[in-house]
Motif scaffolding. Structure first.
Motif, PDB file in Angstrom:
ATOM      1  N   MET A   4       0.833  -1.206   0.000  1.00 30.84           N
ATOM      2  CA  MET A   4       0.000   0.000   0.000  1.00 30.84           C
ATOM      3  C   MET A   4       0.865   1.252   0.000  1.00 30.84           C
ATOM      4  SD  MET A   4      -3.061  -1.074   2.623  1.00 30.84           S
ATOM      5  CE  MET A   4      -3.836   0.519   2.445  1.00 30.84           C
ATOM      6  N   VAL A   5       0.514   2.194  -0.863  1.00 26.73           N
ATOM      7  CA  VAL A   5       1.268   3.444  -0.937  1.00 26.73           C
ATOM      8  C   VAL A   5       0.524   4.599  -0.261  1.00 26.73           C
ATOM      9  CG1 VAL A   5       2.507   2.785  -3.020  1.00 26.73           C
ATOM     10  CG2 VAL A   5       0.318   3.977  -3.214  1.00 26.73           C
ATOM     11  N   ALA A   6      -0.785   4.463  -0.083  1.00 28.21           N
ATOM     12  CA  ALA A   6      -1.568   5.515   0.576  1.00 28.21           C
ATOM     13  C   ALA A   6      -2.898   4.937   1.023  1.00 28.21           C
ATOM     14  CB  ALA A   6      -1.806   6.695  -0.355  1.00 28.21           C
ATOM     15  N   LEU A   7      -3.512   5.561   2.005  1.00 26.99           N
ATOM     16  CA  LEU A   7      -4.825   5.126   2.471  1.00 26.99           C
ATOM     17  C   LEU A   7      -5.631   6.335   2.912  1.00 26.99           C
ATOM     18  CD1 LEU A   7      -5.114   5.089   5.896  1.00 26.99           C
ATOM     19  CD2 LEU A   7      -3.298   3.415   5.561  1.00 26.99           C
ATOM     20  N   SER A   8      -6.932   6.169   2.838  1.00 26.13           N
ATOM     21  CA  SER A   8      -7.853   7.161   3.371  1.00 26.13           C
ATOM     22  C   SER A   8      -9.044   6.412   3.942  1.00 26.13           C
ATOM     23  CB  SER A   8      -8.275   8.157   2.289  1.00 26.13           C
ATOM     24  OG  SER A   8      -9.043   9.201   2.848  1.00 26.13           O
ATOM     25  N   GLY A   9     -10.042   7.134   4.405  1.00 28.44           N
ATOM     26  CA  GLY A   9     -11.184   6.464   5.003  1.00 28.44           C
ATOM     27  C   GLY A   9     -12.312   7.434   5.264  1.00 28.44           C
ATOM     28  N   ALA A  10     -13.382   6.914   5.836  1.00 35.82           N
ATOM     29  CA  ALA A  10     -14.559   7.725   6.125  1.00 35.82           C
ATOM     30  C   ALA A  10     -15.183   7.265   7.427  1.00 35.82           C
ATOM     31  CB  ALA A  10     -15.576   7.609   4.986  1.00 35.82           C
ATOM     32  N   GLY A  11     -15.912   8.163   8.063  1.00 38.18           N
ATOM     33  CA  GLY A  11     -16.632   7.835   9.285  1.00 38.18           C
ATOM     34  C   GLY A  11     -17.981   8.520   9.285  1.00 38.18           C
ATOM     35  N   GLN A  12     -18.906   7.993  10.083  1.00 36.12           N
ATOM     36  CA  GLN A  12     -20.231   8.597  10.180  1.00 36.12           C
ATOM     37  C   GLN A  12     -20.119  10.062  10.593  1.00 36.12           C
ATOM     38  OE1 GLN A  12     -23.115   8.052  13.592  1.00 36.12           O
ATOM     39  NE2 GLN A  12     -24.049   6.646  12.125  1.00 36.12           N
ATOM     40  N   GLN A  13     -20.784  10.933   9.847  1.00 35.21           N
ATOM     41  CA  GLN A  13     -20.703  12.362  10.159  1.00 35.21           C
ATOM     42  C   GLN A  13     -21.392  12.702  11.478  1.00 35.21           C
ATOM     43  OE1 GLN A  13     -21.744  14.272   6.119  1.00 35.21           O
ATOM     44  NE2 GLN A  13     -20.183  15.565   7.022  1.00 35.21           N
ATOM     45  N   HIS A  14     -20.958  13.813  12.051  1.00 35.90           N
ATOM     46  CA  HIS A  14     -21.577  14.461  13.208  1.00 35.90           C
ATOM     47  C   HIS A  14     -21.285  13.767  14.541  1.00 35.90           C
ATOM     48  CE1 HIS A  14     -23.514  16.316   9.846  1.00 35.90           C
ATOM     49  NE2 HIS A  14     -24.321  15.288   9.619  1.00 35.90           N
ATOM     50  N   GLY A  15     -20.392  12.804  14.578  1.00 35.06           N
ATOM     51  CA  GLY A  15     -19.958  12.216  15.843  1.00 35.06           C
ATOM     52  C   GLY A  15     -18.668  12.882  16.303  1.00 35.06           C
ATOM     53  N   SER A  16     -18.463  12.995  17.606  1.00 35.03           N
ATOM     54  CA  SER A  16     -17.270  13.658  18.132  1.00 35.03           C
ATOM     55  C   SER A  16     -16.582  12.796  19.181  1.00 35.03           C
ATOM     56  CB  SER A  16     -17.629  15.030  18.726  1.00 35.03           C
ATOM     57  OG  SER A  16     -18.781  14.954  19.540  1.00 35.03           O
ATOM     58  N   VAL A  17     -15.247  12.868  19.187  1.00 35.49           N
ATOM     59  CA  VAL A  17     -14.403  12.084  20.095  1.00 35.49           C
ATOM     60  C   VAL A  17     -13.550  13.057  20.907  1.00 35.49           C
ATOM     61  CG1 VAL A  17     -12.613  10.311  20.255  1.00 35.49           C
ATOM     62  CG2 VAL A  17     -14.348  10.171  18.449  1.00 35.49           C
ATOM     63  N   PRO A  50     -21.013  11.505  21.654  1.00 32.63           N
ATOM     64  CA  PRO A  50     -22.293  11.867  21.034  1.00 32.63           C
ATOM     65  C   PRO A  50     -22.212  11.679  19.523  1.00 32.63           C
ATOM     66  CG  PRO A  50     -21.120  13.837  21.744  1.00 32.63           C
ATOM     67  CD  PRO A  50     -20.333  12.667  22.240  1.00 32.63           C
ATOM     68  N   ILE A  51     -23.258  11.142  18.920  1.00 34.97           N
ATOM     69  CA  ILE A  51     -23.291  10.933  17.477  1.00 34.97           C
ATOM     70  C   ILE A  51     -24.530  11.586  16.890  1.00 34.97           C
ATOM     71  CG2 ILE A  51     -21.927   8.808  17.601  1.00 34.97           C
ATOM     72  CD1 ILE A  51     -24.593   7.254  17.236  1.00 34.97           C
ATOM     73  N   TRP A  52     -24.743  11.382  15.594  1.00 37.58           N
ATOM     74  CA  TRP A  52     -25.797  12.106  14.890  1.00 37.58           C
ATOM     75  C   TRP A  52     -27.194  11.758  15.382  1.00 37.58           C
ATOM     76  CZ3 TRP A  52     -29.833  10.671  11.593  1.00 37.58           C
ATOM     77  CH2 TRP A  52     -29.941   9.289  11.340  1.00 37.58           C
ATOM     78  N   MET A  53     -27.365  10.663  16.111  1.00 35.71           N
ATOM     79  CA  MET A  53     -28.695  10.293  16.588  1.00 35.71           C
ATOM     80  C   MET A  53     -29.150  11.136  17.783  1.00 35.71           C
ATOM     81  SD  MET A  53     -28.510   6.154  16.230  1.00 35.71           S
ATOM     82  CE  MET A  53     -30.225   5.892  16.668  1.00 35.71           C
ATOM     83  N   ASP A  54     -28.233  11.911  18.378  1.00 32.34           N
ATOM     84  CA  ASP A  54     -28.574  12.730  19.541  1.00 32.34           C
ATOM     85  C   ASP A  54     -29.132  14.074  19.079  1.00 32.34           C
ATOM     86  OD1 ASP A  54     -28.795  14.118  21.872  1.00 32.34           O
ATOM     87  OD2 ASP A  54     -26.652  14.142  22.328  1.00 32.34           O
ATOM     88  N   SER A  55     -30.405  14.298  19.331  1.00 31.61           N
ATOM     89  CA  SER A  55     -31.031  15.564  18.932  1.00 31.61           C
ATOM     90  C   SER A  55     -31.484  16.370  20.147  1.00 31.61           C
ATOM     91  CB  SER A  55     -32.220  15.295  18.001  1.00 31.61           C
ATOM     92  OG  SER A  55     -33.183  14.473  18.638  1.00 31.61           O
ATOM     93  N   SER A  56     -30.716  16.285  21.235  1.00 33.11           N
ATOM     94  CA  SER A  56     -31.116  16.906  22.502  1.00 33.11           C
ATOM     95  C   SER A  56     -30.517  18.303  22.693  1.00 33.11           C
ATOM     96  CB  SER A  56     -30.687  16.011  23.666  1.00 33.11           C
ATOM     97  OG  SER A  56     -29.272  15.904  23.722  1.00 33.11           O
ATOM     98  N   THR A  57     -30.076  18.935  21.610  1.00 30.93           N
ATOM     99  CA  THR A  57     -29.331  20.185  21.755  1.00 30.93           C
ATOM    100  C   THR A  57     -30.109  21.403  21.249  1.00 30.93           C
ATOM    101  OG1 THR A  57     -28.257  19.826  19.612  1.00 30.93           O
ATOM    102  CG2 THR A  57     -27.114  18.985  21.552  1.00 30.93           C
ATOM    103  N   THR A  58     -31.415  21.391  21.367  1.00 29.92           N
ATOM    104  CA  THR A  58     -32.227  22.522  20.887  1.00 29.92           C
ATOM    105  C   THR A  58     -31.818  23.822  21.576  1.00 29.92           C
ATOM    106  OG1 THR A  58     -34.087  21.050  20.434  1.00 29.92           O
ATOM    107  CG2 THR A  58     -34.572  23.396  20.634  1.00 29.92           C
ATOM    108  N   LYS A  59     -31.546  23.777  22.864  1.00 34.37           N
ATOM    109  CA  LYS A  59     -31.120  24.963  23.605  1.00 34.37           C
ATOM    110  C   LYS A  59     -29.852  25.550  23.011  1.00 34.37           C
ATOM    111  CE  LYS A  59     -29.248  26.227  28.162  1.00 34.37           C
ATOM    112  NZ  LYS A  59     -28.927  25.710  29.524  1.00 34.37           N
ATOM    113  N   GLN A  60     -28.893  24.706  22.714  1.00 32.86           N
ATOM    114  CA  GLN A  60     -27.616  25.160  22.167  1.00 32.86           C
ATOM    115  C   GLN A  60     -27.803  25.707  20.747  1.00 32.86           C
ATOM    116  OE1 GLN A  60     -28.016  22.209  23.828  1.00 32.86           O
ATOM    117  NE2 GLN A  60     -26.962  22.857  25.695  1.00 32.86           N
ATOM    118  N   ARG A  85     -28.288  17.845  15.570  1.00 30.63           N
ATOM    119  CA  ARG A  85     -27.372  16.704  15.465  1.00 30.63           C
ATOM    120  C   ARG A  85     -25.951  17.116  15.072  1.00 30.63           C
ATOM    121  NH1 ARG A  85     -31.073  12.203  14.972  1.00 30.63           N
ATOM    122  NH2 ARG A  85     -33.158  12.940  14.519  1.00 30.63           N
ATOM    123  N   PHE A  86     -25.746  18.383  14.729  1.00 32.88           N
ATOM    124  CA  PHE A  86     -24.436  18.828  14.252  1.00 32.88           C
ATOM    125  C   PHE A  86     -23.454  18.982  15.425  1.00 32.88           C
ATOM    126  CE2 PHE A  86     -24.954  20.788   9.772  1.00 32.88           C
ATOM    127  CZ  PHE A  86     -25.567  19.635   9.339  1.00 32.88           C
TER     128      PHE A  86
END
Length: 244
Positions: A4-17, A50-60, A85-86
């Motif tokens: 292998m000379v290079a690699l990339s990848g993808a992950g589910q959007q809107h999750g944070s670590v 938290p991932i994209w399924m969490d929609s508890s941030t209306t206040k924010q 979810r963002f």
């Protein structure tokens, strides 16, 4: 792996670590004779990401729109009105409700840049395309909006690090990957991106075409030319992962 000379990848959007203080040093010093997950179990300040399924941030969301000048102004700036979810709004909730854990956080990754970090052996930059799904990125300058950062959490620019284009190389694979899995030490790790931008890149979508994705959330995606970019209150506009 040695071919292998290079690699990339993808992950589910809107999750944070959330990496705790000192995590990058531990990441760069993982022992190739042991499993990675056994050595990195204590590097996170937030254990349940938290991932994209969490929609508890209306206040924010309401606060962010108020700071920026309303949903239309935020959409013109970041490509979307405030969306529960963002990631920016998820981060704001962590900063407000788990302030001690937030203060013990050294860096924040998206799911995609977290995965890239495991190959790189250091904390990887967030790419602009996945970063567009955070309500934090100025889609015109491709840099974080300081107003949005300030509305969501203290020292957030330092915690996120500078964003980079999706096409950029981050560096070479880590010593761990070379010694444990036999990667060529010259193998490049390029920026990882979100699952939606990766779909556009993967199917070779061209300007004027539409992609309909029937996945966990059904989507319709199009490649827009710059003159057709008019952020609305419905839908989202993100930087293109293939062509700036």
């Amino acid at each position: 792996m040695s071919k292998m000379v290079a690699l990339s990848g993808a992950g589910q959007q809107h999750g944070s670590v959330y990496w705790r203080t000192g995590a990058e040093e531990m990441l760069s010093n993982v022992n190739p004779s042991m499993f990675m997950h056994d050595q990195l179990g204590h590097v996170f300040s937030i254990l349940d990401s938290p991932i994209w399924m969490d929609s508890s941030t209306t206040k924010q969301c309401k606060n962010l729109e108020e700071v920026i000048g309303g949903p239309e102004a935020l959409s013109k700036l970041t490509g979307s009105k405030a969306f529960e979810r963002f990631t920016g709004n998820q981060i704001a909730k962590i900063a407000q409700e788990k302030s001690e854990a937030y203060s013990n956080t050294d860096r924040i990754s998206l799911v995609s840049s977290f995965a890239a970090s495991l190959f790189l052996g250091k904390i990887a930059a967030i790419d602009t395309s996945d970063g567009g799904g955070m309500n934090l990125l100025d889609i015109h300058t491709l840099d974080w909006s300081q107003e949005c950062l300030d509305a969501c959490g203290p020292d957030l620019r330092e915690l996120l690090g500078p964003p980079i284009l999706s096409t950029k190389a981050l560096g070479k694979v880590s010593k761990f990957m070379v010694e444990r899995f036999g990667f060529d030490p010259e193998c490049l790790v390029t920026a990882f991106t979100g699952d939606n931008p990766a779909s556009l890149a993967g199917i070779g979508l061209c300007p004027g075409e539409l992609c309909i994705s029937l996945g966990t959330s059904d989507t319709v995606m199009a490649w827009l030319s710059p003159e057709n970019v008019e952020p609305q209150l419905m839908g989202h506009i993100w930087p293109n992962p293939v062509d700036r």
